[in-house]
Motif scaffolding. Structure first.
Motif, PDB file in Angstrom:
ATOM      1  N   PRO A   5      -0.290  -0.215  11.618  1.00 11.79           N
ATOM      2  CA  PRO A   5      -1.112   0.108  10.462  1.00 11.79           C
ATOM      3  C   PRO A   5      -1.155  -1.308   9.644  1.00 11.79           C
ATOM      4  CG  PRO A   5       0.230   1.990  10.681  1.00 11.79           C
ATOM      5  CD  PRO A   5       0.727   0.885  11.692  1.00 11.79           C
ATOM      6  N   LEU A   6      -0.273  -2.095   9.532  1.00 11.78           N
ATOM      7  CA  LEU A   6       0.004  -3.326   8.924  1.00 11.78           C
ATOM      8  C   LEU A   6      -1.059  -4.479   9.306  1.00 11.78           C
ATOM      9  CD1 LEU A   6       1.369  -4.829   6.359  1.00 11.78           C
ATOM     10  CD2 LEU A   6       2.932  -5.818   8.235  1.00 11.78           C
ATOM     11  N   MET A   7      -1.134  -4.493  10.532  1.00 11.45           N
ATOM     12  CA  MET A   7      -2.079  -5.310  11.260  1.00 11.45           C
ATOM     13  C   MET A   7      -3.583  -5.086  10.975  1.00 11.45           C
ATOM     14  SD  MET A   7      -2.614  -6.294  15.256  1.00 11.45           S
ATOM     15  CE  MET A   7      -3.575  -4.613  15.375  1.00 11.45           C
ATOM     16  N   MET A   8      -3.628  -3.633  10.922  1.00 11.20           N
ATOM     17  CA  MET A   8      -5.148  -3.051  10.717  1.00 11.20           C
ATOM     18  C   MET A   8      -5.642  -3.164   9.448  1.00 11.20           C
ATOM     19  SD  MET A   8      -6.135  -2.435  13.719  1.00 11.20           S
ATOM     20  CE  MET A   8      -7.780  -1.684  13.159  1.00 11.20           C
ATOM     21  N   VAL A   9      -4.484  -3.004   8.400  1.00 10.37           N
ATOM     22  CA  VAL A   9      -4.745  -3.305   7.069  1.00 10.37           C
ATOM     23  C   VAL A   9      -5.361  -4.824   6.629  1.00 10.37           C
ATOM     24  CG1 VAL A   9      -3.924  -3.215   4.620  1.00 10.37           C
ATOM     25  CG2 VAL A   9      -3.684  -1.146   6.288  1.00 10.37           C
ATOM     26  N   SER A  10      -4.492  -5.614   7.379  1.00  8.81           N
ATOM     27  CA  SER A  10      -4.718  -7.082   7.133  1.00  8.81           C
ATOM     28  C   SER A  10      -5.833  -7.474   7.436  1.00  8.81           C
ATOM     29  CB  SER A  10      -3.499  -7.954   7.887  1.00  8.81           C
ATOM     30  OG  SER A  10      -2.235  -7.246   7.397  1.00  8.81           O
ATOM     31  N   ILE A  11      -6.489  -7.011   8.645  1.00  9.03           N
ATOM     32  CA  ILE A  11      -7.629  -7.587   9.271  1.00  9.03           C
ATOM     33  C   ILE A  11      -8.786  -6.904   8.320  1.00  9.03           C
ATOM     34  CG2 ILE A  11      -9.397  -6.932  11.310  1.00  9.03           C
ATOM     35  CD1 ILE A  11      -6.531  -7.264  13.125  1.00  9.03           C
ATOM     36  N   ILE A  12      -8.669  -5.670   8.052  1.00 11.21           N
ATOM     37  CA  ILE A  12      -9.839  -5.223   7.201  1.00 11.21           C
ATOM     38  C   ILE A  12      -9.702  -5.832   5.871  1.00 11.21           C
ATOM     39  CG2 ILE A  12     -10.590  -3.064   6.044  1.00 11.21           C
ATOM     40  CD1 ILE A  12      -9.422  -1.205   8.336  1.00 11.21           C
ATOM     41  N   PHE A  13      -8.513  -6.128   5.193  1.00 10.57           N
ATOM     42  CA  PHE A  13      -8.662  -6.701   3.876  1.00 10.57           C
ATOM     43  C   PHE A  13      -9.354  -8.168   4.326  1.00 10.57           C
ATOM     44  CE2 PHE A  13      -6.236  -9.500   0.738  1.00 10.57           C
ATOM     45  CZ  PHE A  13      -6.730  -8.736  -0.356  1.00 10.57           C
ATOM     46  N   GLU A  14      -8.955  -8.842   5.062  1.00 11.76           N
ATOM     47  CA  GLU A  14      -9.292 -10.230   5.312  1.00 11.76           C
ATOM     48  C   GLU A  14     -10.828 -10.156   5.651  1.00 11.76           C
ATOM     49  OE1 GLU A  14      -7.930 -14.070   7.729  1.00 11.76           O
ATOM     50  OE2 GLU A  14      -8.240 -12.319   9.196  1.00 11.76           O
TER      51      GLU A  14
END
Length: 214
Positions: free
Chosen positions: A146-155
């Protein structure tokens, strides 16, 4: 004398019978009603010849050649219209044309992003899930992924907003501004070497257009 008349009459009748009903009706004055006993052509049959192209390809090879020529003409016209660099048109899709899209590509290609490592990260996370440790697997599945997915979406959201804001300042009348955020997000997810059109700037270069940098 009578034989000559009969021969002439037979010739005239043969010519009249060979003439098409459409040609006969075309030469008649307005309000003319055809004689009874003559079948009226169907609308589909009468319009079939009008809809048929004059130079229709006769074979499959000719049809493919005509389609390829038309596609090349459209690509060349769009490339000239958008000022695409020579030699790069073969990599361009329809959504790649436009000054705003060119600036968006240069902006993405001039920076390193977390999104471009999405595929390697995914492979690593899948490999970590095979480790026979329930606590470790829970941490990978419910924290790291989830941390990786949130980072990609936020970026993607932040980069898309920044590019749209700057592109609107540089090219306010460009019709390709619509959907540019999604266009940027998809390009960020690709490896730099696999991006098409190919990157034209290096990491660290200034992506500002020439006319705006003056």
């Amino acid at each position: 004398m009578f034989r000559r008349r009969s021969a002439s009459a037979d010739t005239d009748s043969a010519v009249a019978e060979s003439a098409s009903p459409e040609a006969t009706e075309a030469t008649q004055p307005k309000g003319y009603t055809p004689k009874k006993g003559v079948p009226t052509p169907k609308r589909k049959e009468s319009q079939q010849d009008l809809r048929r192209p004059l130079n229709a390809p006769q074979t499959r090879k000719e049809a493919y050649r005509a389609y390829r020529d038309r596609l090349e003409r459209e690509r060349g016209r769009d490339a000239r219209r958008s000022g695409a660099p020579k030699g790069q048109e073969r990599y361009y899709r329809r959504q790649d044309y436009g000054d705003a899209r060119a600036f968006a590509r240069n902006y993405v290609d001039s920076r390193r992003s977390v999104s471009e490592f999405f595929l390697p990260f995914s492979i690593v996370i899948i490999a970590l899930l095979f480790i026979n440790n329930p606590l470790f697997q829970i941490g990978v599945a419910y924290i790291l992924w989830p941390l990786m997915m949130v980072s990609i979406i936020f970026e993607a959201i932040m980069t898309g907003r920044a590019i749209k804001r700057r592109a609107s300042e540089y090219f306010p009348e460009d019709p390709t501004l619509k959907g540019i955020g999604w266009y940027v997000a998809m390009r960020q997810l690709q490896f730099r070497r696999l991006r098409l059109p190919k990157p034209e700037v290096k990491v660290g270069d200034d992506p500002t257009p020439r006319h705006a940098a003056r």
